[in-house]
Motif scaffolding. Structure first.
Motif, PDB file in Angstrom:
ATOM      1  N   LYS A  41      31.981  54.242  33.191  1.00  0.00           N
ATOM      2  CA  LYS A  41      32.381  53.899  32.027  1.00  0.00           C
ATOM      3  C   LYS A  41      30.723  54.085  30.849  1.00  0.00           C
ATOM      4  O   LYS A  41      31.047  53.346  29.702  1.00  0.00           O
ATOM      5  CB  LYS A  41      32.755  52.361  31.675  1.00  0.00           C
ATOM      6  CG  LYS A  41      33.965  52.368  32.683  1.00  0.00           C
ATOM      7  CD  LYS A  41      35.025  51.131  32.027  1.00  0.00           C
ATOM      8  CE  LYS A  41      36.376  51.336  32.813  1.00  0.00           C
ATOM      9  NZ  LYS A  41      37.205  50.147  32.288  1.00  0.00           N
TER      10      LYS A  41
ATOM     11  N   PRO B  40      41.904  48.691  28.769  1.00  0.00           N
ATOM     12  CA  PRO B  40      42.171  49.810  29.958  1.00  0.00           C
ATOM     13  C   PRO B  40      42.800  50.833  29.289  1.00  0.00           C
ATOM     14  O   PRO B  40      43.834  50.645  28.833  1.00  0.00           O
ATOM     15  CB  PRO B  40      43.121  49.137  30.850  1.00  0.00           C
ATOM     16  CG  PRO B  40      42.380  47.596  30.803  1.00  0.00           C
ATOM     17  CD  PRO B  40      42.284  47.266  29.271  1.00  0.00           C
ATOM     18  N   ASN B  41      42.470  52.034  29.566  1.00  0.00           N
ATOM     19  CA  ASN B  41      43.164  53.382  29.266  1.00  0.00           C
ATOM     20  C   ASN B  41      43.367  53.471  27.779  1.00  0.00           C
ATOM     21  O   ASN B  41      44.317  54.093  27.115  1.00  0.00           O
ATOM     22  CB  ASN B  41      44.529  53.520  30.010  1.00  0.00           C
ATOM     23  CG  ASN B  41      44.371  53.534  31.512  1.00  0.00           C
ATOM     24  OD1 ASN B  41      43.593  54.292  31.917  1.00  0.00           O
ATOM     25  ND2 ASN B  41      45.164  52.770  31.938  1.00  0.00           N
ATOM     26  N   THR B 108      31.832  43.919  31.573  1.00  0.00           N
ATOM     27  CA  THR B 108      33.340  43.728  31.946  1.00  0.00           C
ATOM     28  C   THR B 108      33.626  42.268  31.893  1.00  0.00           C
ATOM     29  O   THR B 108      33.044  41.542  32.643  1.00  0.00           O
ATOM     30  CB  THR B 108      33.540  44.258  33.416  1.00  0.00           C
ATOM     31  OG1 THR B 108      33.008  45.596  33.657  1.00  0.00           O
ATOM     32  CG2 THR B 108      35.161  44.136  33.605  1.00  0.00           C
TER      33      THR B 108
END
Lengths: 112, 113
Positions: A41, B40-41, B108
């Motif tokens: 990421k 996400p995505n 995160t």
């Protein structure tokens, strides 16, 4: 209307192929970018363009060739794709140098 | 050249608890600072920005950040998180008049009930 749009969203291709990703922004911005997001990421800038002129090429292999036909479009062509090119590629635009960037939804490139 | 360090790679937090994500930057000139969120995505969405003026910046979804020039920090806070705040958060910096936005490695955030 999507501000920054990229196509395709997903791209699966074999090693050695050539592929292109298209990007368009309808925000009237002068500056556009390509970023690469790896599997961890991490986001790294690849290219910056201002008024269709290349400003930054961040030591990207010359297999990657951006093209800006006008201020609203910045396309990315990749020759001889390699496994290590697999990543998510984001197009972005900003109003001026240093301003916040508006990102597209990304193109997930998978090289097999 | 500028650089960004996000001090926490993962932050687990319970729903309705406060959260703080830490960000430090390095630059020899004036900078602009940003926080982005990535679900996400999806692509990156701007949470807030500091260009000049008040050092306390309020953004979307109840987030705020404080610019501290002496400590070269731009920490992000939210007093009460929701499950929907589960995402990746990126701190970014650009030098004034530079055509390059540099990102931290991301944090995160996982919100649990």
């Amino acid at each position: 209307d999507t501000a920054v749009s990229q196509t395709p969203k997903y791209l699966v291709t074999q090693m050695g192929n050539d592929k292109s990703i298209k990007c368009e922004q309808n925000l009237g911005h002068d500056t556009m970018y390509w970023y690469k997001q790896d599997s961890k990421k991490f986001l790294k800038i690849m290219f910056s363009y201002n008024n269709k002129e290349l400003i930054i090429n961040e030591t990207v292999p010359n297999r990657f060739s951006p093209k800006s036909p006008d201020k609203a479009h910045l396309n990315l062509h990749i020759n001889s794709l390699e496994l290590g090119d697999s990543a998510v590629y984001f197009c972005a635009s900003s109003q001026f140098a240093g301003a916040e960037a508006f990102f597209g939804q990304g193109t997930r490139l998978t090289v097999v | 050249a500028q650089s960004v360090t996000q001090l926490d790679s993962q932050v687990p937090v319970f729903e309705e608890a406060p959260v703080e994500l830490r960000c430090n930057y390095s630059s020899s000139v004036s900078v602009y600072l940003f926080w982005y969120v990535q679900y996400p995505n999806q692509g990156l969405q701007l949470l807030l920005k500091y260009l000049s003026g008040s050092t306390l910046v309020k953004g979307i979804n109840g987030f705020e950040a404080e610019f501290n020039k002496s400590q070269t920090s731009f920490h992000l806070r939210k007093p009460s998180v929701h499950i929907s705040d589960t995402a990746e958060y990126f701190c970014a910096v650009s030098e004034v008049n530079d055509y390059k936005l540099s990102f931290g490695a991301g944090t995160t955030v996982t919100v649990r009930a």
